[in-house]
Design an enzyme around this catalytic site. Sequence first.
Site, PDB file in Angstrom:
ATOM      1  N   ASP A   1      14.992 -14.181  -0.451  1.00 55.89           N
ATOM      2  CA  ASP A   1      14.698 -14.926   0.779  1.00 55.89           C
ATOM      3  C   ASP A   1      15.495 -14.385   1.958  1.00 55.89           C
ATOM      4  OD1 ASP A   1      12.965 -16.512  -0.618  1.00 55.89           O
ATOM      5  OD2 ASP A   1      14.313 -18.216  -0.777  1.00 55.89           O
TER       6      ASP A   1
ATOM      7  N   CYS B   1      25.168 -22.011   3.178  1.00 51.01           N
ATOM      8  CA  CYS B   1      23.999 -21.720   4.010  1.00 51.01           C
ATOM      9  C   CYS B   1      23.623 -22.868   4.935  1.00 51.01           C
ATOM     10  CB  CYS B   1      22.795 -21.395   3.135  1.00 51.01           C
ATOM     11  SG  CYS B   1      23.033 -20.065   1.951  1.00 51.01           S
TER      12      CYS B   1
ATOM     13  N   ASP C   1      27.066 -14.108   1.863  1.00 53.30           N
ATOM     14  CA  ASP C   1      27.684 -15.388   1.511  1.00 53.30           C
ATOM     15  C   ASP C   1      27.201 -15.943   0.182  1.00 53.30           C
ATOM     16  OD1 ASP C   1      25.187 -16.416   2.230  1.00 53.30           O
ATOM     17  OD2 ASP C   1      25.978 -17.938   3.589  1.00 53.30           O
TER      18      ASP C   1
END
Length: 378
Positions: A233, A368, A239
Amino acid sequence: MSASETPAGAAPPPDGTAAAAAADPAALGFHMPAEWEPHERTWMGWPQRPDNWRDNASHAQKAFVDVASAISQFEPVTVCANEEQVAAAREALPPHISVVCIPQDDAWFRDTGPTFVVKDQPGGGRTVAGVDWQFNAWGGLEGGLYASWERDDAVAGTILQMEGAQRFPCPIVMEGGSIHVDGQGTLLTTEECLLNMNRNPQLSREQIEDWLRHMLGVQKIIWLPKGLVGDDDTNGHIDNFACFAAPGVVLLAWTDDESDPQHAISKEAFEILSNTTDAQGRKLQASPHAEADCVLPGSKPRVAGERMAASYANCYICNGGVVVPAFGGEAAEADARAVEVLKGAFPDRKVVSVQSREILLGGGNIHCITQQQPKGAA
């Protein structure tokens, strides 16, 4: 070549845009602080999209409430929702968590919110400003996750206006989840994401580095080739794979299973990190820690048995705490091990585990959906 430092007499960012001439935060004394430095607050969005979150985002909204509640033990939290969702968010969240209306296409505020930068003042305290990157839904028309992202692209500017903070517009496509910094001049990222042709095909690696140096005040950029397996994605956001835990210390997602495709990727990253120094000349200490290999159904078009990018590296460091994903079920033992690893990495912080499978199903995790605002003037 895995790391790059600012050469003597480095050129300014590529010209050709008004922003290149007008905005140079580093030249004005700004830099991006480390995540473990004091926060004023945490910003979050509110999930709503029915094409990304199952059952009209009802399960994801509960997970967002749990994350916001966990963070609010340590610092103020502001949750932003679309106009039609403000009342629902207010009802679902504890009263001490602020709710405001900010239009958004989806709720990934690490990527759509501002990347805050600070300027240290001689008498103490800091001036806080923010970089407003271009956002194209992780790939635009070449692999992006949705066709219209205008509201998401405006989130950063709206937050900065609300906070009365200076806005540094940047004309390149960038997401906050694609970078990690140590606050002392070192930036960690992946080639898989930043060099992907669906972000800034007109820019060379060197030009992207110039932008990062001038917008974030970093001097050394460490490139890892790839991110976590299954993180399609975002095209391998850092991260979800690695994060700075302290100056000179990087936590890295890892598996001991040599037949797992992640093993070779993590091993290569470990070797790169172990054989480089940071901007201050410190030899990096890379600390591998196990990831949870979760195979879960999702509300996106997920194939049964599809591997998902579930990683404990996608944790969030806040004032006095670390909020870490938990996946439960078959990953319960790994959840417990991850908490112990993070307690060792952050001995002065309380580690809080939050069930986040529903966030994972949407394509990301706790880091996120959060964006820290550094503390300003004392």
